[in-house]
Design an enzyme around this catalytic site. Structure first.
Site, PDB file in Angstrom:
ATOM      1  CD  GLU A 100       7.484  12.124 -15.248  1.00 16.98           C
ATOM      2  OE1 GLU A 100       7.051  12.564 -14.180  1.00 16.98           O
ATOM      3  OE2 GLU A 100       8.046  12.862 -16.088  1.00 16.98           O
ATOM      4  CG  HIS A 121      -1.646  -1.237   1.481  1.00 21.64           C
ATOM      5  ND1 HIS A 121      -2.882  -1.527   0.949  1.00 21.64           N
ATOM      6  CD2 HIS A 121      -1.286  -2.336   2.197  1.00 21.64           C
ATOM      7  CE1 HIS A 121      -3.251  -2.728   1.342  1.00 21.64           C
ATOM      8  NE2 HIS A 121      -2.299  -3.256   2.091  1.00 21.64           N
ATOM      9  CE  LYS A 125      10.568  19.864 -11.532  1.00 21.67           C
ATOM     10  NZ  LYS A 125       9.424  19.250 -10.907  1.00 21.67           N
ATOM     11  CB  SER A 149      12.253  22.358 -15.076  1.00 24.38           C
ATOM     12  OG  SER A 149      11.478  23.540 -15.122  1.00 24.38           O
TER      13      SER A 149
END
Ligand code: ARG
Length: 457
Positions: free
Chosen positions: A288, A154, A281, A275
């Site tokens: 992704e 979980h 970043k 970024s």
């Protein structure tokens, strides 16, 4: 020139041609198509359906087309599909005799054969790429077998696990994928050629000759099924979908573990992105993208299954839709496996952070409960006592390692001094020595077992 224009008074409309054509995507089949045609012509010559001389000049002409395409000296264009292109080109090169190539054949058995040749090659390519990914995972398992990390259920800290056991889990998934592709290859490797349009052929052909020339294991046993069976394409796309599901899970772990909040993994700069606005970043674009591309492969699976459903026997033009679905699936899958292999091979682990995190969140609570149970406390009571201990720790802002024996005893008299030895991260991981478990020995055996099963490939 159309292969079928003899029956028509008027030419087809330009927009109908454009809608009907498949050359823009089935040109990928040129090698499979020419190879199958060479085998077909050779067989026709051997069986006396056409003269040996005629067969020879057809084969020679086809070989010329193949080498010109590969050399880039001719463009594949200006025909309805790859089959029409090759035949038209052949007739342009060798004249009337080229028109004999299509004897005892239809584009229906031809396209089914081409696709099987192509999918057979693709399956081999995918298997090879999967082996590379498995190699990278096994290497990470080997390098990190002495380290402990948190295991989650979980997405909450559950129990400490061995790092190799973690990588082995993904190896198990990709090994099953490899097995699935390998098993599907047997069903792909059946030759439809000789089924002609749907009913077979009246010419005295010998399908065994073509089968052997094309390296197929068997010839199809029902001509109606053979020209309309696209199960092998659906099967490849299903195998690809499951592989993408596994990759996507690994992506999700990568994205989480490389975040500042976790800090377990470091994706090297070479496989990270930045970024345009936020200078600090370091983004996980590659995982992704792989996770995102999983959706389009699933889409192709739904597409092909839906396309196949409800089609009357035998061939229908709907089948032309199999190609873009298949080609895009293959390209997407293979690119995703390749890039992820590189990412895993170059992944750095922050083993200290993982070790430290593995001890947080009362991850050894099960060990405490098991400790009590082994002292004779019924497990359900041991669970409750340990739950109470956790509550006490939360209230006192302590973890198990910070407790004195008296504090343990205040919760239950069944605790003795040796409890202090079961609450460490390492003892917890080491205690789970069951097959496939988190102990060093079990993780080592798990890795050895994966390597043993990989030997077959
Ligand atoms: N482009 C077609 C396909 O992909 C080739 C077969 C055409 N056959 C036919 N009977 N129109 O299915």
């Amino acid at each position: 020139m159309k292969l079928w224009e003899g029956r028509f008074d008027n030419p087809t409309a330009a927009d109908a041609d454009e809608f009907n054509e498949s050359l823009s995507f089935d040109k990928k089949l040129y090698r499979a198509d020419i190879t199958a045609s060479i085998a077909h012509a050779t067989m026709l010559g051997k069986c006396g359906v056409i003269l040996e001389d005629e067969a020879n000049s057809i084969v020679e002409g086809l070989n010329g087309i193949l080498s010109d395409i590969e050399a880039g000296s001719i463009q594949i264009a200006g025909a309805e599909d790859i089959h029409s292109f090759v035949e038209t080109e052949l007739v342009a090169r060798i004249g009337q005799v080229g028109k004999k190539l299509h004897t005892a054949r239809s584009r229906n058995d031809q396209v089914a054969t081409d696709m099987r040749i192509y999918v057979r090659e693709s399956t081999k390519r995918t298997k090879k790429l999967l082996l590379g990914l498995l190699d990278a995972l096994c290497r990470q398992a080997y390098l990190n077998i002495n380290y402990i990390m948190p295991g989650f259920t979980h997405l909450r800290k559950a129990q400490p696990i061995n790092c190799a056991q973690y990588f082995n889990a993904y190896s198990e998934m990709f090994l099953r994928d490899l097995e699935r592709f390998d098993e599907s290859e047997r069903r792909v490797n059946v030759m439809p050629l000789g089924s002609a349009a749907l009913a077979g052929t009246s010419y005295p052909i010998d399908r065994e000759i073509t089968k052997n020339l094309l390296g197929f294991a068997e010839v199809s046993q029902n001509s109606l099924d053979a020209v309309s069976d696209r199960d092998f394409i659906a099967e490849y796309i299903f195998c690809a979908s499951l592989t993408m599901a596994h990759l996507s899970r690994l992506c999700e772990d990568t994205i989480l573990y490389s975040s500042e909040e976790f800090g377990y993994w470091i994706i090297p700069d070479e496989y990270s992105t930045g970024s345009s606005i936020m200078p600090q970043k370091k983004n996980p674009d590659i995982p992704e993208l792989v996770r995102g591309k999983t959706g389009r492969v699933y889409g192709h699976l739904t597409g092909i299954l839906t396309m196949m459903k409800g089609l009357p026997l035998a061939y229908n033009k709907d089948y032309q839709e199999d190609k873009e679905a298949f080609f895009d699936t293959e390209t997407t899958l293979n690119r995703c496996i390749s890039i992820y292999t590189a990412l895993i091979a170059n992944l750095k682990l922050n083993t200290n952070a993982m070790y430290e995190a593995a001890g947080k969140g009362f991850s050894t609570a099960t060990d405490v409960a098991d400790y009590l149970a082994k002292k004779g406390v019924p497990f359900r009571d041991a669970h409750a006592i340990t739950g109470k201990l956790v509550r006490y720790c939360i209230a006192e802002n302590k973890d198990f390692l910070g407790l004195t024996l008296d504090e343990f005893k205040n919760i239950s008299q069944s605790f003795e001094r040796d409890v202090l030895g079961v609450v460490t991260v390492r003892s917890s991981a080491e205690s789970r020595a069951s097959v496939g478990g988190s102990s060093l020995k079990a993780a080592r055996a798990g890795l050895a077992s994966i390597k043993r099963r990989l030997k077959k490939y």
